[in-house]
Design a protein around this motif. Structure first.
Motif, PDB file in Angstrom:
ATOM      1  N   ARG A  56     -33.919  13.587-150.229  1.00  0.00           N
ATOM      2  CA  ARG A  56     -33.974  12.686-149.055  1.00  0.00           C
ATOM      3  C   ARG A  56     -35.144  11.903-149.108  1.00  0.00           C
ATOM      4  NH1 ARG A  56     -33.704  15.521-143.502  1.00  0.00           N
ATOM      5  NH2 ARG A  56     -34.045  13.765-142.868  1.00  0.00           N
ATOM      6  N   ARG A 122     -31.090  13.079-140.156  1.00  0.00           N
ATOM      7  CA  ARG A 122     -30.260  13.473-141.155  1.00  0.00           C
ATOM      8  C   ARG A 122     -29.134  13.026-140.934  1.00  0.00           C
ATOM      9  NH1 ARG A 122     -31.184  19.920-141.435  1.00  0.00           N
ATOM     10  NH2 ARG A 122     -29.989  19.687-143.246  1.00  0.00           N
ATOM     11  N   ARG A 123     -28.134  12.993-142.198  1.00  0.00           N
ATOM     12  CA  ARG A 123     -26.648  12.471-142.073  1.00  0.00           C
ATOM     13  C   ARG A 123     -25.692  13.490-142.714  1.00  0.00           C
ATOM     14  NH1 ARG A 123     -28.805   9.166-139.025  1.00  0.00           N
ATOM     15  NH2 ARG A 123     -28.766   7.090-139.256  1.00  0.00           N
ATOM     16  N   PRO A 124     -24.506  13.431-142.402  1.00  0.00           N
ATOM     17  CA  PRO A 124     -23.986  12.566-141.473  1.00  0.00           C
ATOM     18  C   PRO A 124     -24.288  13.285-140.059  1.00  0.00           C
ATOM     19  CG  PRO A 124     -22.452  14.258-142.431  1.00  0.00           C
ATOM     20  CD  PRO A 124     -23.591  14.245-142.925  1.00  0.00           C
ATOM     21  N   LYS A 125     -24.259  12.386-138.902  1.00  0.00           N
ATOM     22  CA  LYS A 125     -24.284  12.625-137.623  1.00  0.00           C
ATOM     23  C   LYS A 125     -23.043  13.296-137.056  1.00  0.00           C
ATOM     24  CE  LYS A 125     -28.484  10.485-136.916  1.00  0.00           C
ATOM     25  NZ  LYS A 125     -29.522  11.252-136.819  1.00  0.00           N
ATOM     26  N   THR A 127     -20.238  13.252-134.260  1.00  0.00           N
ATOM     27  CA  THR A 127     -19.775  11.982-133.238  1.00  0.00           C
ATOM     28  C   THR A 127     -19.832  12.461-131.798  1.00  0.00           C
ATOM     29  OG1 THR A 127     -17.457  12.561-133.521  1.00  0.00           O
ATOM     30  CG2 THR A 127     -18.478  11.189-135.247  1.00  0.00           C
ATOM     31  N   ARG A 182     -13.088  12.609-140.328  1.00  0.00           N
ATOM     32  CA  ARG A 182     -13.924  13.179-139.403  1.00  0.00           C
ATOM     33  C   ARG A 182     -12.760  14.224-138.554  1.00  0.00           C
ATOM     34  NH1 ARG A 182     -17.603   8.713-136.832  1.00  0.00           N
ATOM     35  NH2 ARG A 182     -19.227   8.603-138.455  1.00  0.00           N
TER      36      ARG A 182
END
Length: 186
Positions: A56, A122-125, A127, A182
């Motif tokens: 990152r 940070r990813r992914p968030k 939802t 998702r």
């Protein structure tokens, strides 16, 4: 051990897992070498398909730890947000938001603010619909009945004040529908 040291220790551990995996060691041998459970090793490899993710990096536009330290020193000296912003060459609103989201003038701590920003990026968030089960159930029920995302959003928004947990934009519903990976609204 400080938080930054814990993060670095985890990064080092994870890099070693991927190095041993690339070298062809089976999970049991990696587990023995790192004194970790096979399940932890497996979970680490599974999340990325066995491929080590790129390290990152911070976006160059975001505040750095050095800038946050300068904010902290400025607050301790009693400087205004505008004066701190001028010294850093940043917009005053950036400094104001940074101070507000990290405890205010009396409680701002640079290292804590930097750590919080690093983790929030940070990813992914996760939802909104995956975090709020009751909201997800209402949205799914309305979609099954043929309601459009605009109708659902409007209906939820008009159900009274103080129900922020049950509000969602139609764009968020559309995104959730069209990003099927998702799986919140399958």
């Amino acid at each position: 051990m400080r938080i930054a040291e814990q993060d670095q220790a985890f990064i080092d551990w994870r890099s070693e897992v991927f190095r041993l995996w690339r070298d062809g060691l089976p999970l049991g041998r990696i587990s023995d070498a790192l004194a970790s459970s096979v399940g932890r090793i497996y979970g680490t490899l599974r999340r990325t398909g066995g491929i080590e993710p790129a390290p990152r990096r911070r976006n160059a536009r975001h505040l750095t730890l050095v800038e946050r330290e300068e904010i902290s020193r400025g607050l301790a000296a009693g400087d205004t947000g505008a004066a701190i912003a001028a010294r850093l060459g940043r917009d005053p609103s950036v400094i104001s938001r940074e101070i507000s989201r990290n405890g205010g003038r009396g409680a701002y701590r640079a290292t804590e603010a930097d750590h919080r920003a690093w983790h929030k990026a940070r990813r992914p968030k996760q939802t909104l619909l995956s975090r709020r089960r009751p909201l997800r159930q209402v949205v799914a029920r309305k979609l099954r009945r043929g309601w459009s995302p605009q109708q659902i959003s409007g209906w939820l928004g008009g159900r009274g004040k103080g129900r922020q947990a049950m509000r969602i934009s139609h764009e968020t519903i559309y995104k959730t529908l069209f990003v099927q990976a998702r799986g919140e609204l399958k």
